[in-house]
Motif scaffolding. Structure first.
Motif, PDB file in Angstrom:
ATOM      1  N   ASN A   1      19.863  56.871 -20.342  1.00  0.00           N
ATOM      2  CA  ASN A   1      19.210  58.187 -20.396  1.00  0.00           C
ATOM      3  C   ASN A   1      20.192  59.288 -19.996  1.00  0.00           C
ATOM      4  O   ASN A   1      20.252  60.358 -20.608  1.00  0.00           O
ATOM      5  N   TYR A   2      20.950  59.006 -18.954  1.00  0.00           N
ATOM      6  CA  TYR A   2      21.942  59.977 -18.482  1.00  0.00           C
ATOM      7  C   TYR A   2      22.908  60.334 -19.605  1.00  0.00           C
ATOM      8  O   TYR A   2      23.179  61.496 -19.878  1.00  0.00           O
TER       9      TYR A   2
ATOM     10  N   ARG B   1      11.972  61.786 -21.168  1.00  0.00           N
ATOM     11  CA  ARG B   1      11.189  62.015 -19.950  1.00  0.00           C
ATOM     12  C   ARG B   1       9.846  61.284 -20.044  1.00  0.00           C
ATOM     13  O   ARG B   1       9.315  60.828 -19.059  1.00  0.00           O
TER      14      ARG B   1
ATOM     15  N   ASP C   1       9.412  58.567 -21.732  1.00  0.00           N
ATOM     16  CA  ASP C   1       9.611  57.126 -21.949  1.00  0.00           C
ATOM     17  C   ASP C   1      10.979  56.711 -21.421  1.00  0.00           C
ATOM     18  O   ASP C   1      11.884  56.400 -22.194  1.00  0.00           O
ATOM     19  N   PRO C   2      11.163  56.728 -20.129  1.00  0.00           N
ATOM     20  CA  PRO C   2      12.496  56.462 -19.571  1.00  0.00           C
ATOM     21  C   PRO C   2      13.012  55.057 -19.872  1.00  0.00           C
ATOM     22  O   PRO C   2      14.218  54.849 -19.915  1.00  0.00           O
TER      23      PRO C   2
ATOM     24  N   SER D   1      18.961  58.744  -8.322  1.00  0.00           N
ATOM     25  CA  SER D   1      19.786  59.693  -7.572  1.00  0.00           C
ATOM     26  C   SER D   1      21.268  59.482  -7.864  1.00  0.00           C
ATOM     27  O   SER D   1      22.073  60.407  -7.743  1.00  0.00           O
TER      28      SER D   1
ATOM     29  N   TYR E   1      22.472  59.286 -10.618  1.00  0.00           N
ATOM     30  CA  TYR E   1      22.764  60.097 -11.800  1.00  0.00           C
ATOM     31  C   TYR E   1      22.265  61.522 -11.629  1.00  0.00           C
ATOM     32  O   TYR E   1      22.215  62.295 -12.589  1.00  0.00           O
ATOM     33  N   ASN E   2      21.917  61.831 -10.410  1.00  0.00           N
ATOM     34  CA  ASN E   2      21.548  63.214 -10.116  1.00  0.00           C
ATOM     35  C   ASN E   2      20.205  63.586 -10.744  1.00  0.00           C
ATOM     36  O   ASN E   2      19.903  64.755 -10.918  1.00  0.00           O
ATOM     37  N   PHE E   3      19.384  62.573 -11.076  1.00  0.00           N
ATOM     38  CA  PHE E   3      18.076  62.896 -11.649  1.00  0.00           C
ATOM     39  C   PHE E   3      17.190  63.514 -10.577  1.00  0.00           C
ATOM     40  O   PHE E   3      17.177  63.080  -9.422  1.00  0.00           O
ATOM     41  N   SER E   4      16.410  64.505 -11.002  1.00  0.00           N
ATOM     42  CA  SER E   4      15.468  65.140 -10.077  1.00  0.00           C
ATOM     43  C   SER E   4      14.294  64.203  -9.841  1.00  0.00           C
ATOM     44  O   SER E   4      14.090  63.249 -10.597  1.00  0.00           O
ATOM     45  N   GLU E   5      13.531  64.520  -8.800  1.00  0.00           N
ATOM     46  CA  GLU E   5      12.391  63.660  -8.447  1.00  0.00           C
ATOM     47  C   GLU E   5      11.352  63.596  -9.564  1.00  0.00           C
ATOM     48  O   GLU E   5      10.717  62.582  -9.769  1.00  0.00           O
TER      49      GLU E   5
ATOM     50  N   ALA F   1      11.984  64.043 -12.778  1.00  0.00           N
ATOM     51  CA  ALA F   1      12.648  63.926 -14.081  1.00  0.00           C
ATOM     52  C   ALA F   1      11.783  63.168 -15.095  1.00  0.00           C
ATOM     53  O   ALA F   1      11.735  63.503 -16.266  1.00  0.00           O
TER      54      ALA F   1
END
Lengths: 224, 802
Positions: free
Chosen positions: B153-154, B170, B172-173, B565, B567-571, B573
């Motif tokens: 995803n990243y 978002r 369907d991660p 985290s 990959y710096n994904f927000s809570e 995401a």
């Protein structure tokens, strides 16, 4: 499976995106203000002289999915009429090369090269040609799908606002393009999405009409 | 005893001939008036072999909306103009079309809200994800699986095309909905047309053509409605600019064109035939009374139509078309009676001498048509009844009415001609065999051998398209359309038929599961792939809820939070995924808000006559058809429709049907002739024209590059009926030395038949041309054989041996 998902989504969704540019060249557009037409025409004249392009880029993506801004470094190569390459060097290694009808992409995670025929995947074709048109500078033809505003004249800064009833209009709020002082090429592109995501693409060390190495058209890891 | 009855009736009519004439006139007038109330049926099933599978397939193709759609293909004529100009033209045309003739116009996929629709469809995942897929999902909900997904995803968020795919990722991660998307893609690909979509419009790959699909309430078998529709569309297309070309692709065009071609052919053939008959009348008969000869078969056919309609309730147009052929056969009776009356000494003697061979001839001809009663084709039963009735009426009028209205004693061209050319035409000695007879027989034998050798090249063409007489412009437009838009041949169709959509979808699912294993998932396009039955969806929802509520949701949230985290994904995401986890768990009959589903349903579901038909599509190839046929056997209420198989079935059915009927006709002719002539040798002689005519048909047809087909085989059977008449008359003349102008009568009969059939050679419609070629070749050589070969054979074989 997720790479396939991406392709599937693009296949299904992308056909709804407008095709922006025509390949028929510069045209006179009746409804354009004379000064805007003059600016666009001048810019297109300058970019039409470009046969090859090699540039580094810095891409700043502010996406709601990320806590912080993501900064990507990479290189773009363009050789008219059919060669285009997008290589990301940091923070991950990713390459996308388009040679005529074939798109190849590689990434450091899968370490696999995937090839796609653009003519058999019209969705991809539309998306990629849109991207190529922005970089190739066919702005006059974009006037049919965008309202264009001159923000500044020195250096030229244009704002493209997608018209209603275009699918780009459902996703993109505006695209701002800032040109170099010599107006030969783009300096920055800023894409603001309706979802509040944004992307700022800055071109650095742009070289025009220089010979390009063969490696530019290979999907392979780039040195960080 | 029969003679007594015959002449008693003859005498009674003679005594009250004017009363009979008036009554006859009244009946004819009533019949003409009655034509208006005759119900005609253009149902093609009437002319098909009685094969349930064939009926079902034809009925399905006729009733399904696969055939009734009209397609407009617009194209750019000049490279100066762009796709945008093309789209502008499409919009213009689209706005100009509307009810009552056009009820819906599909020019593409609506541009707006496509992304939202796709995301809406994915919310139905709880209903669409089945147990095997849940197991796959379970395998991904672990640290390595989630890490890998997040990594992917990243990467995708950072690629150039990320803008549009972000909402999907978002939602369907883990990529667990990709199967739904894959199924949707396959279904789109099964449409059969190679389209791209630009600005929401269907555009061809070359970007120079646009397509509009029109819905119309006009059935393609409705000739009048089709004409109105085509006229309306042509009128609308006139508003297009000069640089846009437009082609209409529709079955309705074929209906109109076939009608026009047939009408033109009928007009032309009527003019030629009328001219020829008038010339014949002027040159040969020169007697006003002879008009009755030509009126009798016409009147008989008209009366027969009315009687047939009363008894059979409906008549096929084809049967009426055959009426002209029947009239051509039946006119022979009047010609024979007229000739006998003119040549003979007394009216009664003339009728007496001609009656028996005439009745035998009519009976043998009737036996040919009676063989059609053995057919499984309903239309042939109609043909048999109508033809036999027409022939009986015509014969009766010729024997009992015509003689009383031909005035004897006046100078007539016919008798003069006969007397003048008596020795050559009618009075040639039949007593002594000559060398010439041996030569004639030898030539005949050589002709037969050559014809039989040539007949090896004969082929039977069962293609339905050969009966399409549409103008060449229509065919060319369709070829152009196919080259631009069509990527593969028409698929075969698997049909599930039930009383309700739910029942049909249940069976459809089972079929889909089996089809995936025998045909392959990629080759079988089914609605079951994206929308199972309500029962299945309810079971899926229960399973889904249990799956996530028993800890999987919590586990996944934690894993995403832990590894996201990196990959710096927000809570939040991937909050759209969790927010919609139980979104569409209330099971509806169908997702009414989603237009994509509505469009797909139109392709896969038909409601006809209170029954629902759910269709699935697969390649029309033998191996797949056989495999699906086996599956169909286990599910009553399901059937296959394969154009290739239908064509083969029709070919086999029609050819075996006709061969059977021809055999029966041949046997009946032979037996009846033998029964009536009471002499084997005479029977054999009488059959010479039949054999010669048949050999001529099968030998000459291939020379002209033609092949046999169902109409020409029926025409060949008519040839049998005509040639046996010539044979019987010539045998009678030879054996009884009749002085009734038989040769002249047979010649005139043949000429009138050749005129009637010969004009069909000028017809453009392939069916009419085919019938004409068959009858002309068969009758011509049958006639020559009767006039020349039978007397020679008689002298050599019968006279010489006695």
């Amino acid at each position: 499976m997720q790479k396939t998902a991406l392709l599937l989504i693009l296949f299904l969704v992308m056909p709804a995106i407008d095709r922006y540019a025509e390949t028929s060249g510069i045209k006179t557009h009746k409804n354009l203000a004379p000064d805007l037409y003059e600016v666009l025409h001048r810019l297109e004249d300058n970019t039409s002289e470009i046969r090859t392009l090699k540039t580094e880029f810095v891409q700043e993506k502010e996406l709601a999915v990320f806590k912080e801004k993501i900064i990507l470094n990479g290189m773009i190569f363009l050789q008219k009429p059919e060669l285009f390459a997008w290589h990301i060097i940091e923070p991950l290694s990713y390459s996308m090369v388009i040679k005529g009808d074939t798109l190849s992409q590689w990434d450091e995670n899968t370490k696999k090269t995937q090839k796609i025929s653009l003519s058999k995947n019209p969705a991809f074709q539309v998306a990629i040609s849109q991207m190529k048109d922005w970089f190739s500078g066919k702005y006059t033809s974009m006037t049919e799908d965008y309202d264009i505003i001159i923000l500044k004249r020195k250096p030229v800064s244009l704002k493209f606002i997608p018209r209603k009833n275009t699918t780009a209009g459902n996703v993109i709020d505006s695209v701002t393009v800032i040109f170099r002082d010599d107006e030969r090429y783009i300096h920055q592109i800023y894409i603001k999405e309706k979802s509040s995501n944004s992307t700022l693409l800055t071109f650095v060390n742009t070289q025009l009409n220089t010979p390009l190495e063969a490696a530019a058209w290979e999907v392979q890891p780039r040195v960080r | 005893m029969l003679d007594d009855h015959f002449f008693r009736l003859y005498g009674n009519i003679q005594r009250s001939k004017w009363l009979v004439a008036v009554l006859t006139a009244v009946v004819i007038i009533a019949a003409v008036i009655g034509l208006k109330s005759v119900c005609f049926d253009n149902n093609i099933e009437l002319m098909l072999p009685g094969n349930d599978e064939v009926y079902r397939s034809i009925r399905f193709l006729r009733e399904s909306n696969l055939s009734d759609k009209v397609i407009l293909s617009l194209g750019l004529k000049s490279s100066e103009y762009t796709t945008k100009d093309l789209i502008a033209a499409v919009k213009k045309i689209e706005e100009s079309l509307g009810p009552p003739l056009v009820t819906d116009v599909i020019s593409g996929i609506p541009e707006n809200n496509v992304v939202e629709e796709m995301l809406e469809l994915l919310k139905y995942a709880p209903q669409l994800i089945d147990e095997p897929n849940l197991l796959l999902i379970e395998k991904q909900i672990n640290p390595s699986g989630v890490k890998e997904s997040l990594q992917n995803n990243y990467r995708q968020f950072l690629t150039p095309a990320s803008t549009l795919i972000i909402p999907f990722i978002r939602s369907d991660p883990l990529g667990i909905y990709s199967n739904i998307l894959r199924s949707l893609q396959k279904i789109y690909s099964s449409v059969g047309y190679e389209v791209t979509v630009e600005n929401g419009y269907f555009i061809s790959k070359d970007r120079k053509h646009a397509m509009l699909i029109l819905d119309t309430p006009i059935n393609l078998t409705d000739g009048f409605g089709s004409r109105k529709l085509i006229s309306y569309l042509n009128n609308r297309l006139n508003i297009l600019p000069d640089f846009i070309s437009a082609d209409i692709i529709a079955g309705h065009l074929h209906t109109v064109s076939n009608e026009d071609v047939i009408k033109r052919d009928i007009r032309l053939t009527l003019i030629i035939a009328s001219t020829a008959f008038i010339l014949l009348f002027i040159v040969v008969f020169r007697d006003l009374g002879a008009i009755i000869i030509f009126l009798i078969p016409l009147a008989s056919v008209i009366v027969s139509i009315n009687i047939s309609n009363l008894i059979l309730n409906k008549l096929s147009y084809f049967i009426i078309g055959m009426g002209a052929v029947i009239a051509g056969i039946a006119v022979d009776y009047g010609i024979h009676v007229y000739t006998a009356l003119r040549i003979g000494d007394s009216r009664q003697e003339a009728v007496k001498s001609i009656a028996k061979p005439l009745i035998i001839g009519a009976l043998t001809t009737i036996s040919v048509f009676a063989s059609f009663f053995f057919s499984s084709v309903q239309g042939y039963h109609q043909l048999a009844f109508f033809s036999i009735l027409s022939i009986i009426l015509c014969l009766a009028c010729s024997l009992f009415i015509l003689p009383h209205f031909i005035i004897k004693g006046k100078y007539n061209k016919l008798a003069h001609t006969v007397k003048k050319y008596g020795k050559q035409i009618n009075q040639r000695s039949l007593k002594e065999p000559k060398t010439q007879d041996k030569l004639i027989v030898l030539c005949w034998a050589i002709f037969m051998i050559i014809a039989l050798i040539l007949s090896k090249q004969i082929s039977f063409n069962s293609e339905i398209s050969q009966f399409d007489g549409s103008e060449i412009e229509i065919i060319k437009a369709e070829q152009k359309f196919n080259s631009v838009w069509v990527n593969k041949t028409s698929p075969a169709v698997f049909v599930v038929q039930e009383n309700s959509l739910e029942e049909a979808l249940k069976v459809n699912e089972k079929i889909y599961r089996e089809a995936k294993t025998v045909v392959g998932e990629d080759n079988f396009s089914s609605l079951a792939a994206i929308w199972p039955s309500k029962q299945t969806r309810e079971a899926n929802v229960d399973r889904w809820k249990k799956f996530w509520k028993q800890g999987k949701e919590e586990k996944l949230r934690k894993l995403i939070s832990t590894y996201g985290s990196d990959y710096n994904f927000s809570e939040d995401a991937f909050s759209p995924f969790f927010d919609n986890l139980y979104a569409c768990t209330i099971v509806e009959d169908e997702p009414k808000r989603i237009k994509i589903y509505k469009r797909l349903k139109e392709r896969f579901v038909i409601a006809k006559n209170n029954r629902l038909q759910v269709m699935s599509f697969f390649p029309d190839e033998d191996k797949y058809v056989n495999a699906m046929s086996t599956i169909s056997c286990h599910y009553p209420g399901t059937f296959l429709v394969s154009r290739k198989v239908l064509s083969r079935m029709l070919s086999k059915s029609v050819s075996s049907e006709i061969i059977l009927l021809s055999g029966i006709a041949a046997i009946m002719i032979s037996l009846l002739t033998c029964l009536l002539l009471k002499n084997i040798k005479m029977t054999a002689l009488a059959l010479i024209p039949v054999i010669t005519g048949t050999a001529a048909v099968i030998g000459i047809i291939p020379i002209f590059g033609l092949s046999l087909n169902a109409p020409s085989l029926i025409a060949a059977m008519v040839v049998l009926g005509l040639c046996i008449d010539y044979g019987i008359f010539m045998v009678y003349t030879c054996s009884r030395n009749l002085k009734t102008g038989t040769r002249m009568a047979v010649s005139l009969s043949a000429i009138t038949t050749l005129i009637g059939a010969g004009v069909l050679l000028f017809a453009n419609h392939p069916v009419l041309f085919s019938i004409g070629a068959t009858i002309v070749s068969g009758v011509l050589f049958g006639y020559i054989a009767s006039i020349i070969v039978i007397p020679s054979f008689y002298r050599l074989w019968i006279e010489n041996t006695t």
